[in-house]
Design a protein around this motif. Structure first.
Motif, mmCIF file in Angstrom:
data_model
loop_
_atom_site.group_PDB
_atom_site.id
_atom_site.type_symbol
_atom_site.label_atom_id
_atom_site.label_comp_id
_atom_site.label_asym_id
_atom_site.label_seq_id
_atom_site.Cartn_x
_atom_site.Cartn_y
_atom_site.Cartn_z
ATOM 1 N N HIS A 72 0.847 -1.199 0.000
ATOM 2 C CA HIS A 72 0.000 0.000 0.000
ATOM 3 C C HIS A 72 0.879 1.245 0.000
ATOM 4 O O HIS A 72 2.097 1.162 0.250
ATOM 5 C CB HIS A 72 -0.897 0.042 1.247
ATOM 6 N N CYS B 68 -4.380 5.338 -1.641
ATOM 7 C CA CYS B 68 -3.348 4.352 -1.934
ATOM 8 C C CYS B 68 -3.127 4.310 -3.442
ATOM 9 O O CYS B 68 -4.066 4.431 -4.218
ATOM 10 C CB CYS B 68 -3.797 2.990 -1.419
ATOM 11 N N HIS C 234 -7.534 -1.129 -5.068
ATOM 12 C CA HIS C 234 -7.062 -0.533 -3.821
ATOM 13 C C HIS C 234 -7.902 0.683 -3.443
ATOM 14 O O HIS C 234 -8.174 0.931 -2.272
ATOM 15 C CB HIS C 234 -5.578 -0.149 -3.940
ATOM 16 N N MET D 150 -9.329 2.731 0.503
ATOM 17 C CA MET D 150 -8.073 3.420 0.842
ATOM 18 C C MET D 150 -8.025 4.823 0.243
ATOM 19 O O MET D 150 -7.335 5.090 -0.745
ATOM 20 C CB MET D 150 -6.884 2.583 0.368
#
Ligand code: CU
Length: 403
Positions: A181, A224, A232, A237
């Motif tokens: 990440h 991310c 992601h 994120m």
């Protein structure tokens, strides 16, 4: 980096709530265009007990506009169903999400700014330090609908980071999750701090420290930047990153700038809200089944946002919705001024009732209910499908301070 496909994997399969699996099987033979609506409504029906029984309790407290329909009697595709009584009730989610189990509450998130901690640098500037951990976490995004999220600090959206123009920022990022990440900040920084491969993208168990100056002022996004990016992103994120303007640097609009500086006397009269429009693809088919602001579908129908009409409202709004190209915000019974990106002190649009944001777009809305009757004023996406799948809420406008 571990491979991750966009097709449902065994891991993804097992993470979907049983009700969702049943619903998906029920609609598997149906046309693709009907699947996400059918899946959600079907899923809620299949969730059975909790969701359907809870309708009784909700009907006693929810605003009249959400009056309960008979969801249990509906066909899987609501558009194919008898529309009797479907005006609103049948399209809403019934039951309540357990915010305590999730560890975050969309209402608390509206005002829960993370200002980190500060130190004074040798040159007298403020160093503002944030700590952010990537954490895998299953969250409940609609009653009975669970989603295997990847989070920043155990919440979706991640912490609403807030700093002041000109400060030095240090973000200590630890990857406690199961995948690589990063934190990629929209704004101005060096290539070394960009949150892409080789510049702060880290594996499980690793740590990286991002450092850059807080500029420009405005309403920004961080997310991310690991691949596959859309996975992601939509896993949760992302978050707001707000830089308040330094009034000393904007003498021609010092009052406006001061009103945006969190904690200033000028700021105290404002009711400021952090709202992230987001959505979730619960069956990993590349389309969303649940839409929301601050993650929980219909959260602000169940808990209308209290507004003191004697004080103006400022919303930091961001679109973190994946898969759909745009999202929007529409306010009932009122108009607002809009500051695109928030990086200016005069509105870019005045007196509008709808603002559209593409993915990653964000801005500031300002409005007032000072001259309005008390009451429940709706807000929602103006894509009707998003509305029906969770992106709808109320402002509960009333009397003012001391009343
Ligand atoms: Cu990631």
């Amino acid at each position: 980096m571990p491979a991750q496909t966009e097709k449902p994997s065994h891991a993804a399969e097992s993470a979907v709530a049983p009700a969702q699996r049943d619903a998906r099987q029920a609609v598997a033979a149906g046309p693709a265009s009907a699947s996400r609506r059918a899946l959600l409504v079907g899923g809620l029906v299949a969730a059975g007990g909790a969701a359907v029984v809870a309708r009784q309790a909700q009907a006693q407290t929810a605003p009249a506009a959400t009056g309960a329909g008979n969801m249990a009697d509906m066909a899987a595709d609501p558009y194919a169903a008898d529309t009797g009584g479907m005006m609103s009730g049948n399209m809403t989610m019934v039951g309540r999400v357990d915010h305590a189990r999730n560890g975050f509450d969309p209402t608390a998130m509206l005002t829960d700014w993370d200002t980190g901690r500060t130190e004074i640098l040798p040159d007298g500037r403020t160093l503002r330090i944030f700590e952010v951990d990537a954490i895998d976490m299953e969250i409940e995004i609609a009653p009975g609908v669970f989603f295997p999220a990847w989070t920043f600090n155990g919440r979706v959206p991640g912490p609403a980071l807030r700093a002041k123009e000109g400060e030095r920022l240090r973000i200590i990022f630890r990857n406690l999750g199961s995948h690589p990440h990063s934190m990629h900040f929209h704004g101005i920084h060096s290539a070394r701090m960009d949150g892409i491969t080789g510049a702060g993208l880290i594996g499980p168990g690793e740590e990286f420290v991002y450092e850059f100056d807080a500029k420009p002022f405005g309403c920004h996004l961080y997310h991310c930047h690991a691949l596959p990016l859309k996975r992601h992103m939509h896993k949760g994120m992302y978050g707001l990153f707000v830089v308040d303007p330094d009034p000393a640097l904007h003498p021609e609009f010092a009052d406006v700038a001061a009103s945006r500086v969190l904690g200033s006397p000028e700021n105290a009269q404002w009711q400021e809200l952090a709202m992230v429009m987001n959505a979730f693809d619960t069956n990993f088919d590349g389309a969303n089944e649940v839409y929301a602001v601050n993650t929980i579908g219909m959260a602000f129908m169940n808990a209308p946002i209290k507004i003191d009409k004697s004080r103006p409202v400022r919303i930091y709004l961001m679109n973190a919705t994946e898969f759909d190209p745009i999202n929007s915000f529409h306010l009932h019974g009122n108009f607002f001024d809009y500051f695109d990106t928030g990086s200016q002190l005069v509105p870019t649009l005045r007196t509008v009732d709808v603002i559209m944001q593409c993915q990653a777009q964000r801005g500031i809305l300002e409005f007032s209910f000072a001259d309005h009757e008390d009451g429940l004023y709706m807000f929602h996406a103006h894509q009707a499908e998003f509305t029906e799948l969770g992106w709808m809420g109320f402002f509960d406008v009333s009397g003012g301070r001391g009343e």
